[in-house]
Write a protein that holds these residues in place. Structure first.
Motif, PDB file in Angstrom:
ATOM      1  N   GLU A  98       0.808  -1.499  -0.747  1.00 31.91           N
ATOM      2  CA  GLU A  98       0.385  -2.753  -1.390  1.00 31.91           C
ATOM      3  C   GLU A  98      -1.135  -2.828  -1.482  1.00 31.91           C
ATOM      4  N   ALA A  99      -1.813  -2.423  -0.409  1.00 33.68           N
ATOM      5  CA  ALA A  99      -3.283  -2.428  -0.410  1.00 33.68           C
ATOM      6  C   ALA A  99      -3.824  -1.534  -1.513  1.00 33.68           C
ATOM      7  N   VAL A 100      -3.292  -0.328  -1.610  1.00 32.64           N
ATOM      8  CA  VAL A 100      -3.764   0.606  -2.636  1.00 32.64           C
ATOM      9  C   VAL A 100      -3.495   0.046  -4.026  1.00 32.64           C
ATOM     10  N   GLN A 101      -2.301  -0.486  -4.235  1.00 35.16           N
ATOM     11  CA  GLN A 101      -1.959  -1.051  -5.547  1.00 35.16           C
ATOM     12  C   GLN A 101      -2.920  -2.174  -5.936  1.00 35.16           C
ATOM     13  N   LEU A 102      -3.215  -3.068  -5.015  1.00 38.76           N
ATOM     14  CA  LEU A 102      -4.123  -4.180  -5.305  1.00 38.76           C
ATOM     15  C   LEU A 102      -5.545  -3.693  -5.557  1.00 38.76           C
ATOM     16  N   LEU A 103      -6.033  -2.809  -4.691  1.00 37.33           N
ATOM     17  CA  LEU A 103      -7.425  -2.371  -4.785  1.00 37.33           C
ATOM     18  C   LEU A 103      -7.670  -1.444  -5.969  1.00 37.33           C
ATOM     19  N   ARG A 104      -6.635  -0.748  -6.445  1.00 35.81           N
ATOM     20  CA  ARG A 104      -6.803   0.115  -7.626  1.00 35.81           C
ATOM     21  C   ARG A 104      -7.143  -0.706  -8.869  1.00 35.81           C
ATOM     22  N   ARG A 105      -6.698  -1.945  -8.907  1.00 31.82           N
ATOM     23  CA  ARG A 105      -6.995  -2.811 -10.053  1.00 31.82           C
ATOM     24  C   ARG A 105      -8.489  -3.042 -10.216  1.00 31.82           C
ATOM     25  N   MET A 106      -9.213  -2.933  -9.107  1.00 32.53           N
ATOM     26  CA  MET A 106     -10.642  -3.230  -9.117  1.00 32.53           C
ATOM     27  C   MET A 106     -11.495  -2.001  -9.410  1.00 32.53           C
ATOM     28  N   GLY A 107     -10.867  -0.841  -9.531  1.00 39.18           N
ATOM     29  CA  GLY A 107     -11.620   0.386  -9.801  1.00 39.18           C
ATOM     30  C   GLY A 107     -12.079   1.034  -8.510  1.00 39.18           C
ATOM     31  N   PRO A 108     -12.794   2.142  -8.637  1.00 34.56           N
ATOM     32  CA  PRO A 108     -13.242   2.872  -7.443  1.00 34.56           C
ATOM     33  C   PRO A 108     -14.129   1.991  -6.553  1.00 34.56           C
ATOM     34  N   SER A 109     -13.857   2.037  -5.257  1.00 31.94           N
ATOM     35  CA  SER A 109     -14.652   1.258  -4.314  1.00 31.94           C
ATOM     36  C   SER A 109     -14.455   1.824  -2.908  1.00 31.94           C
ATOM     37  N   TRP A 110     -15.321   1.403  -2.007  1.00 27.67           N
ATOM     38  CA  TRP A 110     -15.190   1.785  -0.607  1.00 27.67           C
ATOM     39  C   TRP A 110     -13.858   1.304  -0.049  1.00 27.67           C
ATOM     40  N   ASP A 111     -13.475   0.078  -0.392  1.00 27.23           N
ATOM     41  CA  ASP A 111     -12.237  -0.495   0.120  1.00 27.23           C
ATOM     42  C   ASP A 111     -11.024   0.317  -0.312  1.00 27.23           C
ATOM     43  N   LEU A 112     -11.011   0.745  -1.565  1.00 27.82           N
ATOM     44  CA  LEU A 112      -9.911   1.563  -2.060  1.00 27.82           C
ATOM     45  C   LEU A 112      -9.876   2.895  -1.325  1.00 27.82           C
ATOM     46  N   GLY A 113     -11.028   3.512  -1.143  1.00 28.68           N
ATOM     47  CA  GLY A 113     -11.086   4.776  -0.418  1.00 28.68           C
ATOM     48  C   GLY A 113     -10.570   4.640   0.999  1.00 28.68           C
ATOM     49  N   GLU A 114     -10.935   3.541   1.648  1.00 22.07           N
ATOM     50  CA  GLU A 114     -10.474   3.309   3.014  1.00 22.07           C
ATOM     51  C   GLU A 114      -8.959   3.106   3.057  1.00 22.07           C
ATOM     52  N   ALA A 115      -8.410   2.396   2.074  1.00 27.64           N
ATOM     53  CA  ALA A 115      -6.955   2.190   2.026  1.00 27.64           C
ATOM     54  C   ALA A 115      -6.230   3.517   1.797  1.00 27.64           C
ATOM     55  N   TYR A 116      -6.749   4.332   0.893  1.00 24.08           N
ATOM     56  CA  TYR A 116      -6.153   5.663   0.684  1.00 24.08           C
ATOM     57  C   TYR A 116      -6.230   6.497   1.962  1.00 24.08           C
ATOM     58  N   PHE A 117      -7.364   6.437   2.652  1.00 21.84           N
ATOM     59  CA  PHE A 117      -7.555   7.193   3.882  1.00 21.84           C
ATOM     60  C   PHE A 117      -6.510   6.793   4.925  1.00 21.84           C
ATOM     61  N   ARG A 118      -6.347   5.493   5.125  1.00 19.54           N
ATOM     62  CA  ARG A 118      -5.364   5.017   6.105  1.00 19.54           C
ATOM     63  C   ARG A 118      -3.951   5.407   5.699  1.00 19.54           C
ATOM     64  N   TYR A 119      -3.653   5.274   4.418  1.00 13.76           N
ATOM     65  CA  TYR A 119      -2.331   5.654   3.917  1.00 13.76           C
ATOM     66  C   TYR A 119      -2.092   7.145   4.158  1.00 13.76           C
ATOM     67  N   GLY A 120      -3.102   7.949   3.884  1.00 13.37           N
ATOM     68  CA  GLY A 120      -2.990   9.388   4.107  1.00 13.37           C
ATOM     69  C   GLY A 120      -2.761   9.739   5.564  1.00 13.37           C
ATOM     70  N   LEU A 121      -3.464   9.058   6.464  1.00 12.38           N
ATOM     71  CA  LEU A 121      -3.265   9.315   7.898  1.00 12.38           C
ATOM     72  C   LEU A 121      -1.851   8.982   8.337  1.00 12.38           C
ATOM     73  N   VAL A 122      -1.367   7.825   7.929  1.00 11.94           N
ATOM     74  CA  VAL A 122      -0.022   7.428   8.312  1.00 11.94           C
ATOM     75  C   VAL A 122       0.986   8.419   7.751  1.00 11.94           C
ATOM     76  N   PHE A 123       0.822   8.789   6.493  1.00  8.78           N
ATOM     77  CA  PHE A 123       1.735   9.735   5.861  1.00  8.78           C
ATOM     78  C   PHE A 123       1.678  11.088   6.551  1.00  8.78           C
ATOM     79  N   ALA A 124       0.480  11.593   6.812  1.00  9.63           N
ATOM     80  CA  ALA A 124       0.305  12.918   7.401  1.00  9.63           C
ATOM     81  C   ALA A 124       0.903  12.995   8.808  1.00  9.63           C
ATOM     82  N   PHE A 125       0.675  11.980   9.600  1.00 13.11           N
ATOM     83  CA  PHE A 125       1.169  12.019  10.982  1.00 13.11           C
ATOM     84  C   PHE A 125       2.639  11.658  11.099  1.00 13.11           C
TER      85      PHE A 125
END
Length: 128
Positions: A98-125
């Motif tokens: 949900e975070a990624v979906q919402l933040l993608r609407r706003m374009g590239p940003s630090w917040d979007l990168g952080e949401a992707y990072f957290r999503y990636g960590l959860v997925f990877a582990f």
């Protein structure tokens, strides 16, 4: 001054907690959304998971009511982080998606990168 970064986290939590009722009374959801994200983050740093989740859910409701997509996305990202730390992986994935979906609407940003990072960590582990 920023008490959190000066290591005065107890004082920061106390100050934020003291004003939570006043922020609600203002009737300004954009401010309330941001405030409750900060409060929820500070509660998370102190290990207060249930309080943190309650504050972050308040942030989601407030920011959704005034279409503050960035704050709503940040609140979902922190809910995902807290859910992952508590071992609630399915909830963490849902919040982070949900975070990624919402933040993608706003374009590239630090917040979007952080949401992707957290999503990636959860997925990877969890799934790899």
């Amino acid at each position: 001054r920023c008490q959190h970064f000066l290591g005065e986290r107890d004082e920061a939590l106390n100050a934020l907690s003291r004003y939570s009722g006043a922020v609600d009374d203002l009737g300004y959801p954009k401010l309330a959304g941001r405030f409750f994200v900060f409060l929820g983050r500070m509660q998370a740093f102190h290990g207060l998971r249930s309080e943190s989740n309650a504050s972050l859910e308040r942030a989601v409701r407030a920011s959704n009511s005034c279409a503050d997509t960035v704050t709503e996305g940040n609140a979902y990202a922190w809910l995902g982080r807290d859910s992952a730390h508590a071992g609630h992986i399915e909830a963490a994935v849902g919040h982070l998606e949900e975070a990624v979906q919402l933040l993608r609407r706003m374009g590239p940003s630090w917040d979007l990168g952080e949401a992707y990072f957290r999503y990636g960590l959860v997925f990877a582990f969890t799934y790899v």
